[in-house]
Write a protein that holds these residues in place. Structure first.
Motif, PDB file in Angstrom:
ATOM      1  N   HIS A  98      -6.325   2.685  15.112  1.00 21.61           N
ATOM      2  CA  HIS A  98      -5.606   1.470  14.692  1.00 21.61           C
ATOM      3  C   HIS A  98      -7.251   0.897  14.435  1.00 21.61           C
ATOM      4  O   HIS A  98      -7.119  -0.690  13.666  1.00 21.61           O
ATOM      5  CB  HIS A  98      -4.550   1.025  15.544  1.00 21.61           C
ATOM      6  CG  HIS A  98      -3.704  -0.668  15.008  1.00 21.61           C
ATOM      7  ND1 HIS A  98      -5.081  -1.510  15.784  1.00 21.61           N
ATOM      8  CD2 HIS A  98      -3.124  -0.743  14.184  1.00 21.61           C
ATOM      9  CE1 HIS A  98      -3.906  -2.608  15.467  1.00 21.61           C
ATOM     10  NE2 HIS A  98      -3.703  -2.472  14.238  1.00 21.61           N
TER      11      HIS A  98
ATOM     12  N   PHE B   9       5.303  -8.018   9.663  1.00 18.62           N
ATOM     13  CA  PHE B   9       4.398  -7.602  10.011  1.00 18.62           C
ATOM     14  C   PHE B   9       4.232  -8.553  11.422  1.00 18.62           C
ATOM     15  O   PHE B   9       3.315  -7.920  12.775  1.00 18.62           O
ATOM     16  CB  PHE B   9       3.094  -7.695   9.099  1.00 18.62           C
ATOM     17  CG  PHE B   9       1.646  -7.337   9.398  1.00 18.62           C
ATOM     18  CD1 PHE B   9       1.580  -6.339   8.885  1.00 18.62           C
ATOM     19  CD2 PHE B   9       1.176  -8.282   9.855  1.00 18.62           C
ATOM     20  CE1 PHE B   9       0.301  -5.549   9.678  1.00 18.62           C
ATOM     21  CE2 PHE B   9      -0.335  -8.132  10.062  1.00 18.62           C
ATOM     22  CZ  PHE B   9      -0.975  -6.949  10.031  1.00 18.62           C
TER      23      PHE B   9
ATOM     24  N   ASP C  89      -3.201  -0.637   2.193  1.00 22.25           N
ATOM     25  CA  ASP C  89      -2.861  -2.995   2.249  1.00 22.25           C
ATOM     26  C   ASP C  89      -4.634  -2.696   1.766  1.00 22.25           C
ATOM     27  O   ASP C  89      -4.808  -3.381   1.784  1.00 22.25           O
ATOM     28  CB  ASP C  89      -2.704  -3.065   3.152  1.00 22.25           C
ATOM     29  CG  ASP C  89      -1.232  -2.739   2.592  1.00 22.25           C
ATOM     30  OD1 ASP C  89      -0.511  -2.435   2.046  1.00 22.25           O
ATOM     31  OD2 ASP C  89      -0.164  -3.147   3.984  1.00 22.25           O
ATOM     32  N   LYS C  90      -5.286  -2.303   2.671  1.00 19.46           N
ATOM     33  CA  LYS C  90      -7.480  -2.595   3.060  1.00 19.46           C
ATOM     34  C   LYS C  90      -7.596  -1.690   2.128  1.00 19.46           C
ATOM     35  O   LYS C  90      -9.335  -1.664   1.722  1.00 19.46           O
ATOM     36  CB  LYS C  90      -7.565  -2.480   4.520  1.00 19.46           C
ATOM     37  CG  LYS C  90      -6.706  -3.551   5.265  1.00 19.46           C
ATOM     38  CD  LYS C  90      -8.020  -3.099   6.312  1.00 19.46           C
ATOM     39  CE  LYS C  90      -9.097  -4.058   6.909  1.00 19.46           C
ATOM     40  NZ  LYS C  90      -9.674  -3.817   7.460  1.00 19.46           N
TER      41      LYS C  90
ATOM     42  N   LEU D 228       0.395   4.722  10.185  1.00 17.17           N
ATOM     43  CA  LEU D 228      -1.170   3.913   9.777  1.00 17.17           C
ATOM     44  C   LEU D 228      -1.216   3.747   8.010  1.00 17.17           C
ATOM     45  O   LEU D 228      -2.077   3.173   7.935  1.00 17.17           O
ATOM     46  CB  LEU D 228      -2.311   4.114  10.652  1.00 17.17           C
ATOM     47  CG  LEU D 228      -1.372   3.786  11.563  1.00 17.17           C
ATOM     48  CD1 LEU D 228      -2.897   3.988  13.268  1.00 17.17           C
ATOM     49  CD2 LEU D 228      -1.086   2.434  12.307  1.00 17.17           C
TER      50      LEU D 228
ATOM     51  N   ASN E 226       2.948  -7.068  15.051  1.00 16.11           N
ATOM     52  CA  ASN E 226       1.832  -7.771  16.110  1.00 16.11           C
ATOM     53  C   ASN E 226       1.476  -7.901  17.017  1.00 16.11           C
ATOM     54  O   ASN E 226       0.845  -7.842  18.080  1.00 16.11           O
ATOM     55  CB  ASN E 226       0.342  -8.742  15.206  1.00 16.11           C
ATOM     56  CG  ASN E 226      -0.161  -7.743  14.061  1.00 16.11           C
ATOM     57  OD1 ASN E 226      -0.074  -6.589  14.267  1.00 16.11           O
ATOM     58  ND2 ASN E 226      -0.890  -8.047  13.166  1.00 16.11           N
TER      59      ASN E 226
ATOM     60  N   SER F 220      -0.688   0.933   6.477  1.00 18.22           N
ATOM     61  CA  SER F 220      -1.892  -0.013   6.399  1.00 18.22           C
ATOM     62  C   SER F 220      -3.395   0.130   6.103  1.00 18.22           C
ATOM     63  O   SER F 220      -4.216  -1.128   5.805  1.00 18.22           O
ATOM     64  CB  SER F 220      -2.603  -0.080   8.120  1.00 18.22           C
ATOM     65  OG  SER F 220      -0.662  -0.205   8.742  1.00 18.22           O
TER      66      SER F 220
ATOM     67  N   ILE G  89      -9.001   1.534  11.766  1.00 17.77           N
ATOM     68  CA  ILE G  89      -8.870   1.081  10.521  1.00 17.77           C
ATOM     69  C   ILE G  89      -9.212  -1.033  10.600  1.00 17.77           C
ATOM     70  O   ILE G  89      -9.379  -1.227   9.693  1.00 17.77           O
ATOM     71  CB  ILE G  89      -7.188   0.749   9.614  1.00 17.77           C
ATOM     72  CG1 ILE G  89      -6.766   2.394  10.063  1.00 17.77           C
ATOM     73  CG2 ILE G  89      -6.359  -0.144   8.934  1.00 17.77           C
ATOM     74  CD1 ILE G  89      -5.947   2.721   9.900  1.00 17.77           C
ATOM     75  N   LYS G  90      -9.052  -1.626  11.423  1.00 17.85           N
ATOM     76  CA  LYS G  90      -9.424  -2.790  11.484  1.00 17.85           C
ATOM     77  C   LYS G  90     -10.281  -3.392  11.532  1.00 17.85           C
ATOM     78  O   LYS G  90     -10.978  -4.162  10.971  1.00 17.85           O
ATOM     79  CB  LYS G  90      -8.616  -3.540  13.164  1.00 17.85           C
ATOM     80  CG  LYS G  90      -8.856  -5.317  12.755  1.00 17.85           C
ATOM     81  CD  LYS G  90      -8.108  -5.598  14.681  1.00 17.85           C
ATOM     82  CE  LYS G  90      -8.949  -4.927  15.386  1.00 17.85           C
ATOM     83  NZ  LYS G  90      -8.407  -5.953  17.199  1.00 17.85           N
TER      84      LYS G  90
ATOM     85  N   ASP H 292       8.179  -9.237   4.643  1.00 16.09           N
ATOM     86  CA  ASP H 292       7.549  -8.543   5.307  1.00 16.09           C
ATOM     87  C   ASP H 292       5.956  -9.026   6.293  1.00 16.09           C
ATOM     88  O   ASP H 292       5.578  -8.034   7.295  1.00 16.09           O
ATOM     89  CB  ASP H 292       6.513  -7.861   3.914  1.00 16.09           C
ATOM     90  CG  ASP H 292       7.539  -6.909   3.365  1.00 16.09           C
ATOM     91  OD1 ASP H 292       8.574  -6.342   4.154  1.00 16.09           O
ATOM     92  OD2 ASP H 292       7.239  -6.596   2.224  1.00 16.09           O
TER      93      ASP H 292
END
Length: 785
Positions: free
Chosen positions: A542, A460, A509-510, A503, A464, A506, A545-546, A456
């Protein structure tokens, strides 16, 4: 060359006509008497002829002369006469001139104009002091030099003028007078002087402004020395217009020190020619003889230095050797420009034309200096204007040529950059295809839990890297103006929902919430570019989220206005992230930029996402805006008006549903044309897993040889291969009438190759690195459609 000849003929015709108009036709003095009783005063009349001359006598009216006078031609320099009473007169000395003028019994108001002399005078008219310049004296100690135009008005009742002109010189290498006195109707003389002053002031102003303009062009341009030298030359030479001949500057500033002005007069003459020589050297460096030009300029600057060091008596004697040098320049510089013209130098036709104007102007100046012709100020003015205008065209053409060359270099550089990025994209995507493909293959082989986590991470990271490559290529395409937009039906809500769904992992995951809020009034599809809309919303989400460590990211779509045909939507992405300070909010939209370097280190990324989104929206007449507070979060939003496309429709279903399990391609033979062994392994493994039989060719020529129409149902073709590429192989197949589907496998972006693959007859495209599902769906569609 015909234009040049016509230009020359016109200038000479103007010179000839002006000279003919200025030839005086009136009586001259005889034995010290000038009879003007029958002369018309419609034009100025020169008081030339035989004047009484008393050497070394400063006689006032009524004074008895110490010796009998001599008849001399007036005006003239006494130190240039052959002899007077068997004696050669020196430049230093003093003398008195006398003339009696007989006027008509009745006449209008008259005016007498007096020019500069070498180098001080006192004029008496009918026993009264009328005009003076400097201070005349019999000794150098009591003497003072000055040059300035003066006039004296004559009453209507005066029928006789008795002129007594005292002249003294103890500073100049010339003694006496070279310019005539004039008499004429007061209004005529006044208007004539005003015209002379206006011409000098206008030309001086033009030269100074032109010089400053080119100096600014040098400072803020490419620092071309030719432009700098021309600007300095023009500013220096402007003094030659206002500070000599008519001495307009002396009229404006009558208290100027003669010792300063006479040095300025000679310095600007000597240095001006030297500067023009250097200017010509840098203008056409290949065509000039550097030793000759350097020698000319060196002598000129040496003369200018002598003006600063020596007294006027000495440096004023340099004028004669300098005239020889100037005549040489009048021949050599046009010769250089002629060479440049023959060799096709940029702007050389204007240089050659300007040299003809300069030759005419300098010829007039020289002949006037030697006393052969009058000043011909109008012709000189036209010559000066033509010369400086044409030289300006030369430099403008030079600047334009330099800009055009720079533009061509920039365009070539942009082309090289685009090709480089395209090549790098292809080279990066090709190994990425192996990385992504092999990772997916390993994931399908039931790896251990720890191996799955590692795979994974690989996928990932590869995704990126692919996103970074795509961002760079997108921005490069936008900069080059090669981006295009479709105008087709799209469902904004469905696009936003797909972005949020893609997304969601993602965000989870955070540990943040990603949600979509839509206005119920959005009921219609709109006309726009769905790919670009998806790209913008994806970048914004994106990005949110980042930069959001905790909290939520919310995508909202609201209707601001709508009519039967249009709808105005506000699309916003709100987050509870780190926020942006006010002084950095404009900065974040620049390319390769984030709020500060620590942000880049902490969160990663190229800083291109917002810049790309901003440019895409601007090209669609919208604007990306931000509301943010540091530490509390941000809202990125844009407002855009769309044309409606009708009511929303349900998604179309595939005619044939893709099977989820088994070997759906069993019994299907596929020809795989690929030169990269790793990519062959990846594609071959997936296709065999789905039941297909695979034949492999490593180039287009081998593919043509191995293709079996009774066996193969589909061709997967790489586009860039040795021996024969995919384009050529596909064209040959189509020319032979082979109609089986061809799917291109390429690391190029679809927009880059869409036209070429269509021209080659290729049916579809799969971009490397491809996802297994994408390859699966494309193969299924073309086999079972």
């Amino acid at each position: 060359m015909s234009k040049l000849l016509r230009y020359t003929i016109v200038l000479f015709a103007l010179c000839q006509s002006a000279f003919a108009m200025t030839i005086p036709v009136h009586p001259v003095a005889k034995n010290g008497i000038l009879d003007l009783r029958s002369a018309p005063f419609t034009n100025k009349i020169e008081l030339n002829g035989e004047w009484l001359f008393y050497w070394r006598q400063l006689l006032a009216p009524g004074d008895k002369p110490a010796a009998n006078p001599k008849l001399v031609n007036f005006p003239s320099l006494w130190n240039k006469w052959d002899k007077l009473n068997g004696e050669e007169l020196p430049a230093y000395g003093y003398a008195t001139y006398k003339l009696t003028i007989l006027l008509p019994k009745s006449h209008g108001e008259l005016r007498l104009s007096v020019p500069d002399v070498y180098s001080a005078y006192l004029l008496y008219v009918n026993n009264e002091p009328a005009a003076k310049n400097g201070k005349v004296s019999t000794t150098a100690e009591n003497f003072a030099a000055h040059w300035q135009y003066k006039t004296f008005d004559i009453a209507k009742t005066t029928d006789t003028l008795r002129l007594v002109l005292q002249i003294a010189n103890f500073v100049h290498s010339k003694g006496g007078i070279t310019k005539p006195l004039y008499i004429g109707d007061k209004e005529v003389v006044r208007l004539d002087r005003q015209r002379d002053e206006a011409i000098d002031l206008l030309l001086t102003g033009c030269l100074i402004m032109g010089g400053l303009f080119f100096f600014g062009l040098y400072l803020f341009g490419n620092r071309d020395k030719a432009i700098l030298l021309f600007s300095i030359y023009v500013i220096v030479y402007s003094y030659r217009i206002i500070g000599i001949d008519n001495y307009v500057l002396h009229t404006i500033l009558p208290d100027l020190d003669w010792r300063i002005t006479v040095r300025l007069e000679y310095i600007t003459l000597f240095a001006g020619i030297g500067l023009f020589g250097l200017y010509s050297r840098y203008l056409y460096p290949v065509d000039v003889h550097k030793i000759v030009v350097n020698a000319i300029s060196g002598i000129c600057f040496l003369f200018a230095g002598a003006v600063l060091i020596f007294p006027p008596y000495y440096f004023t004697q340099l004028i004669n050797p300098f005239l020889v040098l100037m005549i040489f320049c009048l021949v050599y510089i046009p010769y250089v420009y002629l060479l440049a013209y023959r060799r096709g130098r940029p702007g050389s036709i204007y240089s050659l034309s300007s040299s003809i104007s300069l030759m005419i102007v300098f010829a007039i100046s020289l002949f006037h200096y030697w006393g052969f012709i009058p000043q011909l100020q109008v012709v000189s003015f036209l010559g000066y204007v033509s010369f400086f205008f044409l030289q300006s065209l030369v430099l403008s053409h030079r600047v334009s040529f330099a800009l055009k060359s720079a533009q061509n270099q920039a365009e070539q550089g942009l082309k090289v950059k685009t090709e480089f990025l395209s090549t790098m994209s292809h080279e990066i995507r090709t190994p990425l295809n192996s990385v992504v493909g092999m990772s997916h293959l390993l994931l399908k082989n039931n790896p251990r839990h720890d191996q799955r986590e590692q795979l994974d991470v690989i996928i990932f990271s590869a995704n990126n890297l692919l996103a970074i490559v795509n961002d760079i290529l997108d921005y490069n395409k936008i900069e080059a103006g090669k981006i295009s937009f479709e105008h087709i039906e799209m469902d904004v809500v469905a696009i936003a929902r797909n972005v949020v769904n893609s997304l969601q992992v993602s965000a989870e995951d955070k540990g943040i919430t990603l949600k979509l809020v839509t206005d119920e009034k959005v009921k219609s599809k709109v006309l726009s570019d769905p790919i670009r809309m998806s790209q913008v919303i994806t970048n914004l989400v994106h990005n949110a989220i980042k930069f959001t460590p905790s909290g939520f990211v919310e995508v909202s779509i609201d209707v601001l206005e709508q009519s039967d045909s249009t709808i105005k939507l506000k699309v916003a992405v709100k987050d509870t992230g780190i926020g942006i300070s006010k002084d950095k909010q404009a900065l974040i939209f620049e390319r390769f930029t984030q709020a500060d370097s620590s942000t880049s280190r902490g969160f990663g990324g190229t800083g291109l996402g917002l810049a790309i989104s901003k440019r895409i929206l601007e090209l669609q007449n919208s604007t990306l805006q931000v509301i943010s507070e540091e530490g509390k979060g941000s809202v990125f939003y844009f407002i855009q008006t769309f044309d409606k496309a009708g009511e929303s429709l349900p998604e179309k279903e595939f005619k044939n549903q893709l099977p989820k399990q088994g070997k759906p391609f069993a019994g299907i033979d596929i020809l795989l044309v690929e030169d990269n062994p790793l990519n062959v392994i990846v594609a071959q493994t997936f296709l065999k897993r789905w039941g297909a039989a695979i034949d492999v060719a490593v180039n287009g020529q081998e593919a043509l040889a191995r293709l079996d129409l009774s066996k193969h149902k589909l061709i997967l073709m790489d586009l860039h291969m040795p021996v024969m590429d995919g384009y050529q192989a596909a064209r040959i197949m189509r020319e032979k009438g082979i109609a089986i589907p061809i799917i291109a496998l390429t690391a190029n972006l679809p927009d880059e190759v869409r036209q070429d693959i269509a021209a080659a007859g290729i049916d579809d495209i799969v971009v490397k690195p491809f996802l297994p599902d994408e390859l699966y769906s494309k193969v299924w569609h073309h086999i079972f459609k």
